[in-house]
Design an enzyme around this catalytic site. Sequence first.
Site, short mmCIF file in Angstrom:
data_model
loop_
_atom_site.label_atom_id
_atom_site.label_comp_id
_atom_site.label_asym_id
_atom_site.label_seq_id
_atom_site.Cartn_x
_atom_site.Cartn_y
_atom_site.Cartn_z
CG ASP A 532 27.72 33.64 27.66
OD1 ASP A 532 26.69 33.10 27.23
OD2 ASP A 532 28.81 33.56 27.04
CD GLU A 612 46.58 9.42 46.83
OE1 GLU A 612 47.04 10.55 46.96
OE2 GLU A 612 46.98 8.60 45.96
#
Length: 726
Positions: A532, A612
């Site tokens: 928030d 990777e």
Amino acid sequence: MAIRFEGNIFHLTTDHTLYQMGLDAFGVLYHLWYGEKTECSMCYLYHYPDVGFSGNPYEAGKLRTYSMDTLPLEYATLGNGDYRIPAAAAVHADGSCALDFRYESHKIYNGKYGIEGLPAVYADASQAQTLEIRLRDAASGLVAVLFYGVLEEMDVITRSVVFENDGEEDLTLTKAHSVCLQLLDGAWDWIHFHGRHTMERQMERTSLFHGIQQIGSTRGTSSHQQNPSLILCEQGCTETSGLCIGAALMYSGSFQAQIEVDQLGQARMVMGIHPEQFSWKLKKGERFSAPEVILSCSTQGLGKLSQQFHAVIRNHVCRGNYKLSSRPVLINNWEATYFDFNEEKIYSIAKQASELGIDLMVLDDGWFGKRDGDCSGLGDWTVNEQKLKGGLAPLVEKINALGMRFGLWFEPEMVSEDSDLYREHPDWALRIPGRKPVRSRYQLVLDLSREEVRDYLYESMRKLLRENHIEYVKWDMNRSICDWYNPALPPERQAELPHRYILGLYELLERLTTEFPDVLFEGCSGGGGRFDAGMLYYCPQIWCSDDTDAHERTFIQYGTSFFYPVSTVGSHVSAVPNHQTGRVTALETRGTVAMAGSFGYELDLNLLRDEEKETVAEQVKRYRKLQPLIYDGSYFRLSNPYRDGMAAWSFVSEDQSRVLVQGVIYRAEANVLQKRLRLRGLDPQAGYRVNGSKQSYTGSALMAGGLLLPKVAGDDVAFELYLERL
Ligand code: DGJ
């Protein structure tokens, strides 16, 4: 002048919008307009029939059409003949509970007001003006000062209310919402963001119905389940067109937002602290400040509205050294090790990360007290030397020697019953005498309204931050709160505790972030349980969700993007099969999704194959190069993932010369046409080259016809296209 008062009308203008209120002969402040800029008083739109059972204030005499029950009141209260949802309610010393606010005075000044003890949008005198309107309930002497902050260039209006008891008797506020907003009619949709732990901010759009619809949280936090934000929009409103109004509450505790469509079809929205488990006693002369609501309005659809919120949150809510600057790419050990680590393990992850170009090693939960699982240790903020021999300092030094920074996890607000802190101060945990407390993740909540609790936390954290070279703090919070009781408060003040807790939390955050301005604070509450604008005032980024599955993340990040800028969204690449869903997605997909945020990794990089690792190193390099465009560019949602079978978004540089388009196509299909994606925000006249190819297209073509997306093989395949203006 952004704010004018002429002919009893208040005009609050921003670059593209107008907010208008009027004062009538009875001193009632009523709402006239929030929407597109007009040059007129919008009074002419209002006419009121004589509505049966809608009573009239005494002083209206025989004027049967004048009723509080039908007027578009700017700040509605309980008990004055208005039977719709009130923004404020109070109980007086005699037990009665009417309130009837009438205009007393107003003032206008340059700059933006602040709110004592609460986060608020900040802006200087060249960026904002403030309007304060004093309303008084004559019978009790309760004054409500309505605050309006107008940030003209941002198309933002902030709202807050301060209550002052200017009467002779004590009274108790039982509802003290921050905003009340009237709409001329109720033929609107509203959008809100619901969810759960690991699936936050799922967008839901429905039409308003007659009666009351509401969202909220009574969990003591703003919550995973509902975000303290909502959008009201015309029914035809899309990403690119139509009128919409957004409201974001700058508060991290329990909240409520209600919308009522009344008998005349008008709509009213109120938003603020949840009135359940809230009341506030105001003695003679005392004041109470309600948290702020940020309002913004767009006539060009939801995309523009989101960009307005992104701009105000980034520039006028987030603070500190990291507010606008680039953020380190981090590696976090949580999903790599959970509680099972020692310094060798952490060092080995950091070493591998440093070789791949990662900047910051974050040591997550488990480094302190007796914390070998989630049943113990919270509250004991001293290093667990079983795991980290010699303490933190040698580990931090070794990590710094790799050229990496070091960050540390805390969960300051919690305590485990199996901890030294709890054994010493069992009374610091919230619990109601005579009742067993509710445990959640085996933990109890410290009462942050108590100064001695905050001092303990401040001292413990300060010591660690001073003694070790810690450059990042992850501030976690892993449960909803109940058992509200503080023995130091009298019975009639117990319902103040949830709000006092949040005031305490903000005070502690303020102290620490002020004392350590160079530390990057990341908010977290089991991921996005306290995502928030209040937390963003202290922490410029928040761990968005404990769900790191790239597929699900596209939905979570889609919902998050309606109010919150990408720079605030903590987002990591994790291992496959994903720990929350078991889904396997390509490393490229995980990278693309995490890059639409504050980027990092959360897995044991040592376990990756060589190719990777090369991909990770490339991703880190690419993110670093693209980060200015991702953070400073305008963000566009290019698809609706619930509808379009893909998530797609773009970042467009301010001068429109560079565009990054990213997304994920959820499912491969046989024998279908290539997907087409219409871009936004380009220079229509200019030509754009895609991914360095010789072929170019005009901005107008790319926005009208779109871009053909690459064909995909397999599910959840990411795409990334980089466009440069010729
Ligand atoms: C919840 C957080 O969201 C996770 O990232 C992790 O920090 C755990 N808590 C640790 O307990």
